[in-house]
Design an enzyme around this catalytic site. Structure first.
Site, PDB file in Angstrom:
ATOM      1  N   SER A 106       0.848  -1.185   0.000  1.00  0.00           N
ATOM      2  CA  SER A 106       0.000   0.000   0.000  1.00  0.00           C
ATOM      3  C   SER A 106       0.888   1.240   0.000  1.00  0.00           C
ATOM      4  O   SER A 106       1.659   1.451  -0.929  1.00  0.00           O
ATOM      5  CB  SER A 106      -0.943  -0.039   1.206  1.00  0.00           C
ATOM      6  OG  SER A 106      -1.970   0.910   1.073  1.00  0.00           O
ATOM      7  N   HIS A 122      -8.235  -4.831  -1.082  1.00  0.00           N
ATOM      8  CA  HIS A 122      -6.969  -4.217  -0.672  1.00  0.00           C
ATOM      9  C   HIS A 122      -6.310  -5.133   0.354  1.00  0.00           C
ATOM     10  O   HIS A 122      -6.107  -4.783   1.521  1.00  0.00           O
ATOM     11  CB  HIS A 122      -7.226  -2.823  -0.094  1.00  0.00           C
ATOM     12  CG  HIS A 122      -5.972  -2.009   0.065  1.00  0.00           C
ATOM     13  ND1 HIS A 122      -5.131  -1.719  -0.994  1.00  0.00           N
ATOM     14  CD2 HIS A 122      -5.402  -1.433   1.151  1.00  0.00           C
ATOM     15  CE1 HIS A 122      -4.114  -1.000  -0.556  1.00  0.00           C
ATOM     16  NE2 HIS A 122      -4.247  -0.814   0.744  1.00  0.00           N
TER      17      HIS A 122
END
Length: 688
Positions: free
Chosen positions: A543, A658
């Site tokens: 991320s 995610h």
């Protein structure tokens, strides 16, 4: 032969790979499938299958801790294992949960639901009204995405309500007003989304009414991050809160009712805000002068809400920061405010209790002062809180213990997680590296007690959004790295929240480059201390950590042997135009402003990468259902590196959101692939 090195710093918008931004585009998918095939063919041999299966067995263990939250007196849990990869949503009593072998009431079999409806369903979240355990709103996600479909569920009949609340897929959520009314904060509908993709409005949604016709009672400008609302029924008179989230670190708050906002609170925007009954607290991010006093950043102030609304500004200082002592979070439980603090990275918890006579303070006793300790309220809704807390205690070599503190009392162990790897002969030590500007950068090292100078090191960090990196027990790294004789290192670089706002701000905006220097300094310190040598250091980040890892590739390639970059943000020129990217401008800056692009370009690895360098091999992995960080970051970086002749590999499974996969098997495969790649590329095969 001319090598195509576009895009470049000189021509940042000359991007030949824009077609990879079309997530489901035929050409883009052809590229992804070809890359997947090449990556899997090269790195999924016998050792991969054994590693994946070992992790699946760990993740699916029947004696893993079933983490719970209490609602209306019952404990709820979503359980996954080999037979239930998508999960069983279930509940039990606290008395039953205390037993070694406890019984559960199954509410929803998510695997069966997915099979019956032919959808890739996962249960993302649930919402129930306090005191009412008959109905719930479920957020169902396809493949792990943040966007969810909302559906009303009958807890007694254990099925969805045929004519109940239902809303197509979108980002957002709800809060119950009464049994027949919801506060809907959703991006679903024409003009209902911000540029970040989150809810721009709050609608009062009544049973039997189409959401599209529900009246809008609160809205924010489209360039703000999001709008939300919540009913606070912790006191005798319920209050309705409305929040305009300006960006990741700023908000404006109103009090109101079902018709909309009534009173805007006269507070700075850069705060954390939390209310309970007639008390509220704020944590400052910036200095604030009020009532003739100036309060420093990270100070927590508390006072009576009714007194504040009447004009008083006589705050009580609830917490004062120190240079290496910082608040990590706070929450209310039955009239008491629990503060979570890191003091020189050691966990400390304090309890502050307000009253008409002032605030009292005491230490939460009985918990370790080292390792990782997380504490939270057992009850999901503050109005139902009985003062009971849960704590999770662990360190890199000690698996989690789930503890219960009834009435904020002494902790007792409820559940103990199993040991999943052999830790014999391993030690945990703390060290500090000196960064380029002289700042001390802490890091935690776990591995053999004796240094060889050739240790295979797995190094990771995050360094963003004020989130502290903590040395948790990691079953995957323990099994596939530590147990084989390797060393793992977690760095507390700037940009995180380990030491408060100053630490975060130092690694934010133009300081992001400095956070990357911190990470490189830790890598150098490992070699300087004789732990290892650069070609034996394998670095991983995801991320926000994706920016970090790709900057190690292009700025400090000589300090690493291999890199694993996951669900990454990389292209800092176009990130604001992709999915939730606009919501992160407060962390990184706006590339459309020349003065901010001036610093963004210094750590946009997608533009910095150039031919003829000695870059280490890199595996970049993302997921197609990640609707937070666009998968094109990984796709485009891989394509550019390959066009310049570097060893770069892409892995993009179809689901996972995610994260690393939608179930334990997919997550295990993702991790086994990445760690196997790192081991091979640093020359660590079969324990050598």
């Amino acid at each position: 032969m001319t090598i195509d090195d576009r895009p470049t710093i000189v021509a940042p918008d000359d991007d030949p790979y824009l077609w990879l931004e079309e997530i489901e585009g035929a050409r883009a998918l052809e590229f992804v499938e070809r890359q997947n095939a090449l990556t899997l063919e090269k790195f999924t041999g016998t050792s991969f299958a054994a590693d994946r299966d070992a992790l699946v067995a760990i993740f699916d263990r029947p004696d893993n801790i079933p983490y719970v939250t209490r609602r209306s007196g019952l404990l709820y849990n979503l359980w996954t294992d080999a037979q239930n990869p998508r999960g069983l949503w279930r509940r039990t009593t606290l008395g039953e949960f205390r037993k070694a072998n406890h019984n559960w009431e199954i509410l929803l079999d998510v695997d069966q639901l997915a099979a019956d409806e032919g959808e890739d369903w996962l249960l993302n979240w649930t919402s129930m009204r306090p005191g009412n355990d008959r109905r719930a709103i479920l957020g169902l996600s396809r493949g792990g995405s943040d966007a969810v479909m909302l559906r009303e569920f009958d807890m007694e009949a254990k099925r969805f309500v045929a004519d109940g609340f239902m809303l197509p897929e979108a980002k957002g959520g709800v809060d119950w007003v009464d049994d027949d009314t919801l506060l809907l904060s959703s991006a679903y509908g024409e003009g209902m989304a911000t540029t970040s993709g989150y809810a721009r409005t709050v609608r009062l949604w009544r049973r039997g009414e189409a959401a599209e016709r529900a009246p809008v009672v609160f809205e924010v400008p489209a360039d703000h991050m999001s709008a939300s609302a919540q009913l606070d029924d912790s006191g005798p008179v319920p209050r309705m809160w409305f929040v305009d989230r300006l960006d990741f670190f700023n908000l404006s708050a109103w009090l109101g009712d079902e018709t909309g906002t009534k009173t805007k609170l006269d507070l700075p925007t850069s705060i954390w805000l939390l209310a309970y009954q007639d008390w509220f607290v704020v944590k400052l991010r910036e200095p604030w002068t009020i009532g003739g006093k100036t309060y420093a950043p990270d100070t927590v102030l508390g006072m009576s809400l009714s007194a504040f609304l009447a004009g008083s500004r006589d705050f009580t200082v609830v917490f004062e920061p120190e240079p290496r002592r910082a608040l990590q979070g706070f929450f209310w439980t039955e009239g008491r405010l629990v503060l979570s603090i890191l003091d020189e990275l050691r966990p400390v918890f304090e309890i502050c209790t307000p009253s008409a006579g002032g605030w009292t303070r005491e230490r939460l006793e009985g918990l370790p002062g080292i390792g990782v300790v997380d504490v939270w309220r057992l009850d999901s809704h503050i109005s139902e809180s009985k003062g009971d807390l849960l704590a999770n205690v662990q360190d890199p070599l000690t698996p989690s213990s789930l503890m219960l503190m009834e009435k904020v009392g002494a902790p007792t162990v409820l559940k103990q997680a199993p040991r999943t790897f052999n830790a014999d002969g391993l030690v945990v030590t703390q060290h500090e590296a000196i960064s380029v500007d002289g700042e001390r950068i802490p890091y935690v090292q776990t591995g053999p007690a004796t240094e060889t100078g050739d240790a295979p090191v797995h190094l990771t960090a995050y360094g963003g959004f004020g989130l502290a990196m903590k040395p948790y027990y990691n079953p995957a790294l323990g099994k596939l790295w530590l147990e084989r004789g390797g060393t793992i290192v977690e760095a507390n670089i700037r940009g995180g929240g380990e030491f408060g706002t100053r630490w975060h701000d130092a690694g934010r905006y133009a300081g992001k480059r400095l956070a990357h220097d911190d990470f490189a300094a830790v890598a150098a310190d490992l070699a300087k201390r004789g732990v290892t040598r650069p070609e034996r250091i394998a670095a991983e980040g995801g991320s926000n950590g994706g920016i970090l890892i790709t900057n190690m590739l292009v700025r400090y390639p000589e300090r690493f042997g291999a890199l694993f970059c996951t669900i990454p943000l990389i292209d800092m020129r176009r990130y604001t135009r992709l999915l939730a990217g606009a919501s992160w401008i407060a962390e990184y800056g706006d590339p459309d402003k020349p003065e901010e692009w001036a610093w963004l370009q210094t750590h946009s690895a997608y533009h910095i990468a150039k031919p003829g360098q000695k870059y280490p091999p890199i595996l970049i992995a993302t997921t197609r259902r990640d609707d937070r960080v666009h998968p094109d970051h990984a796709r485009k970086m891989t394509a550019k590196l390959q066009a310049m002749g570097y060893e770069a590999h892409l892995y993009e499974p179809a689901a996972g959101g995610h994260g690393y996969g939608k179930d334990n098997k997919e997550r295990a495969a993702f991790m086994a692939l990445g760690l196997g790649f790192l081991r091979e590329k640093i020359g660590w095969v079969d324990g050598a």
